[in-house]
Design a protein around this motif. Structure first.
Motif, short mmCIF file in Angstrom:
data_model
loop_
_atom_site.label_atom_id
_atom_site.label_comp_id
_atom_site.label_asym_id
_atom_site.label_seq_id
_atom_site.Cartn_x
_atom_site.Cartn_y
_atom_site.Cartn_z
N THR A 231 0.81 -1.22 0.00
CA THR A 231 0.00 0.00 0.00
C THR A 231 0.84 1.27 0.00
O THR A 231 0.30 2.37 -0.03
N ASN A 232 2.17 1.13 0.03
CA ASN A 232 3.06 2.28 -0.01
C ASN A 232 3.99 2.15 -1.20
O ASN A 232 4.66 1.13 -1.37
N GLY A 233 4.05 3.20 -2.01
CA GLY A 233 4.87 3.14 -3.22
C GLY A 233 6.34 2.94 -2.95
O GLY A 233 7.07 2.45 -3.82
N SER A 234 6.80 3.32 -1.76
CA SER A 234 8.22 3.15 -1.43
C SER A 234 8.62 1.68 -1.34
O SER A 234 9.81 1.35 -1.35
N ASP A 235 7.64 0.77 -1.24
CA ASP A 235 7.94 -0.66 -1.15
C ASP A 235 8.08 -1.32 -2.52
O ASP A 235 8.59 -2.44 -2.63
N ILE A 236 7.60 -0.65 -3.57
CA ILE A 236 7.53 -1.28 -4.89
C ILE A 236 8.89 -1.75 -5.38
O ILE A 236 9.07 -2.89 -5.80
N TYR A 237 9.88 -0.86 -5.32
CA TYR A 237 11.19 -1.16 -5.89
C TYR A 237 11.83 -2.39 -5.25
O TYR A 237 12.27 -3.31 -5.95
N GLU A 238 11.88 -2.39 -3.92
CA GLU A 238 12.53 -3.50 -3.22
C GLU A 238 11.81 -4.82 -3.48
O GLU A 238 12.45 -5.85 -3.72
N TYR A 239 10.48 -4.81 -3.41
CA TYR A 239 9.72 -6.03 -3.68
C TYR A 239 10.01 -6.53 -5.10
O TYR A 239 10.24 -7.73 -5.32
N ALA A 240 9.97 -5.62 -6.07
CA ALA A 240 10.11 -6.02 -7.47
C ALA A 240 11.51 -6.54 -7.80
O ALA A 240 11.67 -7.53 -8.51
N MET A 241 12.54 -5.88 -7.24
CA MET A 241 13.91 -6.25 -7.59
C MET A 241 14.37 -7.53 -6.93
O MET A 241 15.25 -8.21 -7.44
N TYR A 242 13.76 -7.88 -5.80
CA TYR A 242 14.28 -9.03 -5.05
C TYR A 242 13.28 -10.17 -4.92
O TYR A 242 13.51 -11.11 -4.15
N THR A 243 12.17 -10.11 -5.68
CA THR A 243 11.21 -11.20 -5.72
C THR A 243 10.84 -11.44 -7.17
O THR A 243 10.74 -10.50 -7.96
N ASP A 244 10.64 -12.68 -7.53
CA ASP A 244 10.39 -13.04 -8.93
C ASP A 244 8.90 -12.99 -9.24
O ASP A 244 8.19 -13.98 -9.10
N TYR A 245 8.41 -11.82 -9.67
CA TYR A 245 7.02 -11.67 -10.09
C TYR A 245 6.91 -11.79 -11.60
O TYR A 245 7.85 -11.44 -12.33
N ASP A 246 5.77 -12.25 -12.07
CA ASP A 246 5.52 -12.28 -13.51
C ASP A 246 5.07 -10.91 -14.01
O ASP A 246 5.45 -10.47 -15.10
N ILE A 247 4.23 -10.24 -13.21
CA ILE A 247 3.67 -8.95 -13.60
C ILE A 247 3.57 -8.04 -12.37
O ILE A 247 3.23 -8.51 -11.27
N LEU A 248 3.83 -6.74 -12.56
CA LEU A 248 3.58 -5.74 -11.53
C LEU A 248 2.34 -4.95 -11.93
O LEU A 248 2.23 -4.51 -13.08
N ILE A 249 1.41 -4.79 -10.98
CA ILE A 249 0.24 -3.94 -11.19
C ILE A 249 0.42 -2.73 -10.28
O ILE A 249 0.35 -2.86 -9.06
N LEU A 250 0.67 -1.56 -10.88
CA LEU A 250 1.04 -0.39 -10.09
C LEU A 250 -0.01 0.71 -10.24
O LEU A 250 -0.30 1.16 -11.36
N ASP A 251 -0.55 1.15 -9.10
CA ASP A 251 -1.41 2.32 -9.11
C ASP A 251 -0.54 3.56 -9.32
O ASP A 251 0.55 3.66 -8.76
N TRP A 252 -1.01 4.49 -10.13
CA TRP A 252 -0.22 5.68 -10.44
C TRP A 252 0.05 6.49 -9.18
O TRP A 252 1.17 6.80 -8.84
N MET A 253 -1.03 6.87 -8.48
CA MET A 253 -0.89 7.74 -7.31
C MET A 253 -0.76 6.91 -6.04
O MET A 253 -1.70 6.27 -5.60
N MET A 254 0.45 6.89 -5.49
CA MET A 254 0.74 6.13 -4.29
C MET A 254 1.48 7.02 -3.30
O MET A 254 2.25 7.90 -3.71
N PRO A 255 1.31 6.82 -2.00
CA PRO A 255 2.14 7.54 -1.02
C PRO A 255 3.58 7.04 -1.09
O PRO A 255 3.83 5.91 -1.50
N GLY A 256 4.50 7.89 -0.71
CA GLY A 256 5.91 7.50 -0.79
C GLY A 256 6.43 7.79 -2.18
O GLY A 256 6.70 8.93 -2.54
N GLU A 257 6.50 6.77 -2.99
CA GLU A 257 6.91 6.90 -4.39
C GLU A 257 5.72 6.53 -5.26
O GLU A 257 5.07 5.51 -5.03
N THR A 258 5.41 7.35 -6.25
CA THR A 258 4.27 7.04 -7.11
C THR A 258 4.57 5.82 -7.97
O THR A 258 5.73 5.47 -8.20
N GLY A 259 3.51 5.21 -8.48
CA GLY A 259 3.69 4.05 -9.34
C GLY A 259 4.51 4.36 -10.57
O GLY A 259 5.35 3.57 -10.99
N VAL A 260 4.28 5.54 -11.16
CA VAL A 260 5.01 5.89 -12.38
C VAL A 260 6.48 6.17 -12.07
O VAL A 260 7.38 5.83 -12.85
#
Length: 226
Positions: A32-61
């Motif tokens: 629920t916080n955009g600041s978590d996106i990068y770490e989760y994505a880089m260190y976990t093997d996901y097939d697809i990321l679904i990112l909301d544009w407007m997020m607290p912390g770091e935006t999806g874009v």
């Protein structure tokens, strides 16, 4: 089973999307916080990321742009209430593979995910180069010395790749800074030195010597040893 990272700060919508995806045999991790996106994505093997544009912390874009700059290659779907042409262009230019405007029908979301999933499972031509005693796989982001895998962070891999692309040529510090972090970053010359020290240690693997040479006052160069 498809594995998805969902970044959505609207808890009611996020809970609904997670539930519906899991009902379709999709494994979901939800932040629920955009600041978590990068770490989760880089260190976990996901097939697809679904990112909301407007997020607290770091935006999806912003997270999407940072991930692409750091070499992230998996599929990214942007969710947003922004529906102007300019916004769509901004999202796609940031590196999103697809763009879905809220509110949306769940059937359309599933169709987009299936399409992105098909793309991600297509066989990829491996980009592999030999650099002296090293084998650099740019597609898999793996570096080997002879038959031993060298564990590198994303930044360390990018630095080695940049030096490998210019093997035998001095790469100036400002070029390293621009290509790896961007000229507007607050990374200092000392930070670059620290990365090089760590990278040298990992590359040597206890057999002595080094392949990264410091050219005082200019930058660094990679020398291949056979």
């Amino acid at each position: 089973m498809m594995r998805v990272l969902l970044a959505e700060d609207d808890k009611r919508l996020g809970k609904l999307i997670q539930y519906m995806l899991e009902q379709n045999d999709i494994q979901v991790e939800w932040v629920t916080n955009g600041s978590d996106i990068y770490e989760y994505a880089m260190y976990t093997d996901y097939d697809i990321l679904i990112l909301d544009w407007m997020m607290p912390g770091e935006t999806g874009v912003e997270a999407c742009s940072r991930l692409r700059k750091d070499g992230y290659e998996k599929a990214i779907l942007m969710l947003t209430a922004r529906d102007s042409v300019e916004d769509r262009v901004t999202g796609l230019d940031a590196g999103a593979d697809d763009y879905l405007v809220k509110p949306f029908e769940f059937a359309e979301l599933m169709a987009r995910l299936r399409a992105l999933g098909r793309r991600s499972t297509q066989k990829i031509q491996q980009d592999v180069v030999e650099v002296g005693e090293f084998t650099l796989n740019r597609t898999a982001k793996v570096l080997k010395k002879k038959d031993k895998v060298i564990q590198l962070s994303p930044r360390e891999f990018q630095i080695f790749d940049l030096l490998a692309q210019n093997i035998g040529i001095v790469v100036p510090r400002d070029i390293i800074l621009d290509r790896i972090w961007g000229l507007e970053s607050d990374v200092s010359s000392n930070n670059i030195d620290s990365y090089m020290k760590i990278l040298r240690k990992k590359l040597d693997l206890g057999d002595g010597g080094t392949v990264i040479k410091t050219v005082r006052g200019v930058g660094y160069k990679l020398e291949a040893r056979s």
